[in-house]
Design a protein around this motif. Structure first.
Motif, PDB file in Angstrom:
ATOM      1  N   TYR A  33      28.419 -20.586  20.453  1.00 41.72           N
ATOM      2  CA  TYR A  33      27.531 -19.601  19.823  1.00 41.72           C
ATOM      3  C   TYR A  33      26.712 -18.805  20.844  1.00 41.72           C
ATOM      4  O   TYR A  33      25.891 -17.972  20.453  1.00 41.72           O
ATOM      5  N   MET A  35      24.253 -19.688  22.729  1.00 37.30           N
ATOM      6  CA  MET A  35      22.836 -19.958  22.480  1.00 37.30           C
ATOM      7  C   MET A  35      22.043 -19.853  23.786  1.00 37.30           C
ATOM      8  O   MET A  35      22.315 -20.596  24.738  1.00 37.30           O
ATOM      9  N   VAL A  79      20.851 -17.634  15.365  1.00 39.18           N
ATOM     10  CA  VAL A  79      21.979 -17.574  16.296  1.00 39.18           C
ATOM     11  C   VAL A  79      23.193 -18.288  15.700  1.00 39.18           C
ATOM     12  O   VAL A  79      24.329 -17.802  15.784  1.00 39.18           O
ATOM     13  N   ARG A  84      21.900 -11.512  15.383  1.00 37.08           N
ATOM     14  CA  ARG A  84      21.333 -11.199  16.700  1.00 37.08           C
ATOM     15  C   ARG A  84      20.377 -10.009  16.667  1.00 37.08           C
ATOM     16  O   ARG A  84      19.827  -9.651  17.701  1.00 37.08           O
TER      17      ARG A  84
END
Length: 228
Positions: A33, A35, A79, A84
């Motif tokens: 993802y 992150m 997220v 975003r």
């Protein structure tokens, strides 16, 4: 310890997780993802402040704490939803902070009995509350009630600001966030109904209230899906 958790976090981001299923799964998640490491690191810093018993002189200082222990979680959830947009992330920060301020208002007595003060110290000075005496014997008073009310007023501003971000989340993710937002806000309304007494009473939402908000959120979800 916090330092061990930081080491585990850094190794997960280096794709060299500690030898545990939890660390391996976490490492995969943060890379899948994308992150930012700053988010879980901010959460760890907030936990470190808790461990240290850090107190907060001003409302701004308290917001800094809330950003670490609560807003960071909201952004991480976004997220994971593949959201975003910076404005939506800002609203997630607002919601996390609102929930944290509600928690603090609810737990004033319990925290004090555990030697913890999260209320801005400047506010306590304004109310002429002796912090050490309050920790030794937290008692309900008009002064303490005013502090709870101020916290909830700040939370309410953030709940209202956060509301605009809900419609920007993926449709399938909205019901849970909608329900959580309203359940926490209802806790604040219960505190108000107790004349802001968070010393001898602990506000909570009933199972019926939680189910009602969940049912409402699901109906809204179905309505949105059918209109899209």
């Amino acid at each position: 310890s916090i330092n061990v958790l930081k080491d585990r976090l850094e190794m997960a981001y280096l794709k060299k997780p500690f030898d545990s299923s939890t660390d391996r799964a976490f490492s995969k998640l943060v890379h899948d993802y994308k992150m930012p490491i700053e988010l879980p690191m901010a959460l760890l810093q907030g936990l470190e402040w808790d461990f240290e018993g850090k107190r907060f002189r001003t409302l701004s200082d308290l917001h800094s704490y809330s950003a670490r222990v609560a807003s960071s979680v909201g952004v991480m959830m976004c997220v994971l939803m593949n959201v975003r947009n910076k404005d939506v992330l800002a609203r997630a920060c607002d919601l996390g902070a609102a929930m944290q301020l509600t928690n603090i208002a609810r737990d004033i007595g319990e925290d004090a009995r555990n030697g913890r003060i999260y209320i801005p110290l400047d506010w306590m000075d304004e109310e002429k509350i002796d912090i050490q005496k309050f920790i030794q014997n937290p008692t309900s008073s008009p002064e303490v009630s005013r502090l709870a009310k101020r916290l909830l007023n700040e939370a309410e501003k953030l709940y209202l600001r956060a509301q605009t971000g809900l419609s920007c989340l993926p449709i399938g993710c909205r019901p849970g966030i909608f329900a959580a937002r309203h359940i926490y806000e209802r806790i604040g309304k219960h505190i108000a109904s107790y004349n802001y007494n968070s010393i001898t009473k602990r506000a909570y939402t009933t199972k019926l209230e939680k189910l009602s908000f969940l049912a409402l959120s699901i109906r809204l979800h179905i309505s949105l899906k059918s209109s899209s």
